[in-house]
Design an enzyme around this catalytic site. Structure first.
Site, short mmCIF file in Angstrom:
data_model
loop_
_atom_site.label_atom_id
_atom_site.label_comp_id
_atom_site.label_asym_id
_atom_site.label_seq_id
_atom_site.Cartn_x
_atom_site.Cartn_y
_atom_site.Cartn_z
N ASN A 88 37.20 31.59 37.02
CA ASN A 88 36.07 32.41 37.47
C ASN A 88 34.77 31.66 37.17
O ASN A 88 34.30 31.66 36.04
CB ASN A 88 36.11 33.77 36.73
CG ASN A 88 34.94 34.66 37.10
OD1 ASN A 88 34.22 34.40 38.06
ND2 ASN A 88 34.75 35.73 36.34
N LYS B 170 31.90 32.34 38.09
CA LYS B 170 30.73 33.24 38.01
C LYS B 170 29.60 32.67 38.87
O LYS B 170 29.87 32.17 39.95
CB LYS B 170 30.34 33.47 36.55
CG LYS B 170 31.55 33.96 35.73
CD LYS B 170 31.21 34.47 34.37
CE LYS B 170 32.49 34.95 33.68
NZ LYS B 170 32.26 35.56 32.38
N HIS C 115 35.38 43.32 37.68
CA HIS C 115 35.06 42.48 36.52
C HIS C 115 34.04 43.21 35.63
O HIS C 115 33.17 43.93 36.12
CB HIS C 115 34.49 41.13 36.98
CG HIS C 115 34.36 40.17 35.84
ND1 HIS C 115 33.28 40.19 34.99
CD2 HIS C 115 35.19 39.20 35.38
CE1 HIS C 115 33.46 39.25 34.06
NE2 HIS C 115 34.60 38.64 34.28
N GLU D 106 31.48 42.30 34.23
CA GLU D 106 30.07 42.04 34.54
C GLU D 106 29.61 42.84 35.76
O GLU D 106 28.43 43.15 35.91
CB GLU D 106 29.84 40.53 34.70
CG GLU D 106 29.86 39.85 33.33
CD GLU D 106 30.27 38.38 33.34
OE1 GLU D 106 30.29 37.75 34.41
OE2 GLU D 106 30.59 37.87 32.24
N GLU E 93 40.91 42.18 30.24
CA GLU E 93 39.85 41.41 29.58
C GLU E 93 39.07 42.34 28.67
O GLU E 93 38.18 43.07 29.15
CB GLU E 93 38.88 40.84 30.61
CG GLU E 93 39.49 39.92 31.62
CD GLU E 93 38.40 39.09 32.29
OE1 GLU E 93 38.30 37.91 31.95
OE2 GLU E 93 37.66 39.64 33.11
N GLY F 212 32.97 36.00 26.99
CA GLY F 212 31.75 35.27 26.64
C GLY F 212 31.56 35.13 25.14
O GLY F 212 30.48 34.79 24.66
N SER G 13 37.26 34.50 26.47
CA SER G 13 37.19 33.36 25.54
C SER G 13 38.46 32.52 25.50
O SER G 13 38.87 32.03 24.45
CB SER G 13 36.84 33.83 24.12
OG SER G 13 35.56 34.41 24.11
#
Ligand code: PGA
Length: 250
Positions: free
Chosen positions: A8, A10, A95, A97, A165, A171, A210
């Site tokens: 990913n 991003k 996701h 985010e 996740e 992150g 991570s």
């Protein structure tokens, strides 16, 4: 075991030129392996050109998000159909985010349904924000799954990949413990079996948050997962090559 690694990217890298370079380096690293499949989710605007110039079969493409309507006045959005047309095979949906920008479980469900209609394979992201010791995160995950799968028939179950996740690991600096992932994988499967019966047992599950070249092999060996969703490390060509080779023999 054959592992599925989702890269990913991003909103990276900054230019197409850099994207092309990263793609070529990823391809080279993958050519040295046999057991790994890679799906790259670049910024959507890069997909068509990357796909057109790629002659191999080992890398497939995903969009990081798309909108559930097929067309119309939705400024700034892209549809699942347009994603397929550009060369995507998969769609990351829900996701963390995107959810942080306001995407609800109901939106996620509409996207899963729209994606399946267009034969784009959903990578459905779920994950709790925190854990408190009372197991409240299980209720949270159950609800995310129950809503995401509404109106999804049993016949489509094998098309969906669940990417677990935990938001607290995305992150961050440390991935979740593989034993905890194993527990979560059992819970996810049980939830899908409650919805669909025994066919739910074979649902594919990935871990994300991570992931790097040091923790990936152990997660694949002990976490009861079919693959990994990788963010930051997937845009570092050297590190990602190390990750791919680290999981080749698990
Ligand atoms: P990370 O991101 O690997 O940088 O933690 C994972 C993700 O957001 O999918």
């Amino acid at each position: 075991m054959k592992s599925l690694i989702i890269a990913n990217w991003k909103m990276n890298p900054v230019t197409f030129k850099e994207a092309k370079k990263l793609f070529e380096e990823t391809k080279k690293a993958l050519d040295k392996t046999k057991q790994v499949s890679v799906v790259i989710a670049p910024p959507a605007i890069f997909i068509r050109e990357l796909k057109t110039s790629y002659k191999g079969k080992r890398i497939q493409f995903a969009v990081q998000n798309a909108y559930f309507e097929a067309k119309g006045s939705h400024t700034g959005e892209i549809s699942f159909g347009q994603s397929v047309d550009a060369g995507a095979t998969y769609a990351i949906i829900g996701h963390a985010e995107r959810r942080a920008m306001g995407e609800t479980n109901e939106d996620v469900n509409k996207k899963v349904v729209a994606s399946l209609t267009l034969k784009l394979l959903p990578i459905l992201c779920i994950g709790e924000h925190t854990r408190d010791g009372n197991g409240g995160h299980y209720d949270f995950i159950r609800e995310q799954l129950q809503i995401a799968f509404r109106e999804v028939p049993t016949s489509k179950l094998s098309k969906i990949i669940i990417a677990y996740e935990p938001v607290w690991a995305i992150g961050g600096t440390t991935a979740m413990n593989p034993r905890d992932m194993h527990e979560m994988a059992i819970f996810i499967r049980k939830t899908i079996v409650d919805l669909y019966g025994q066919s739910g047992m074979s649902i594919k599950i990935l871990y994300g948050g991570s992931v790097d070249e040091t923790n990936a092999p152990e997660m694949l060996r002990e976490g009861d997962v079919d693959g990994l969703l990788v963010g930051r490390v997937s845009t570092d060509a050297v590190q990602f090559a190390q990750l791919i080779s680290s999981v080749e023999t698990v």
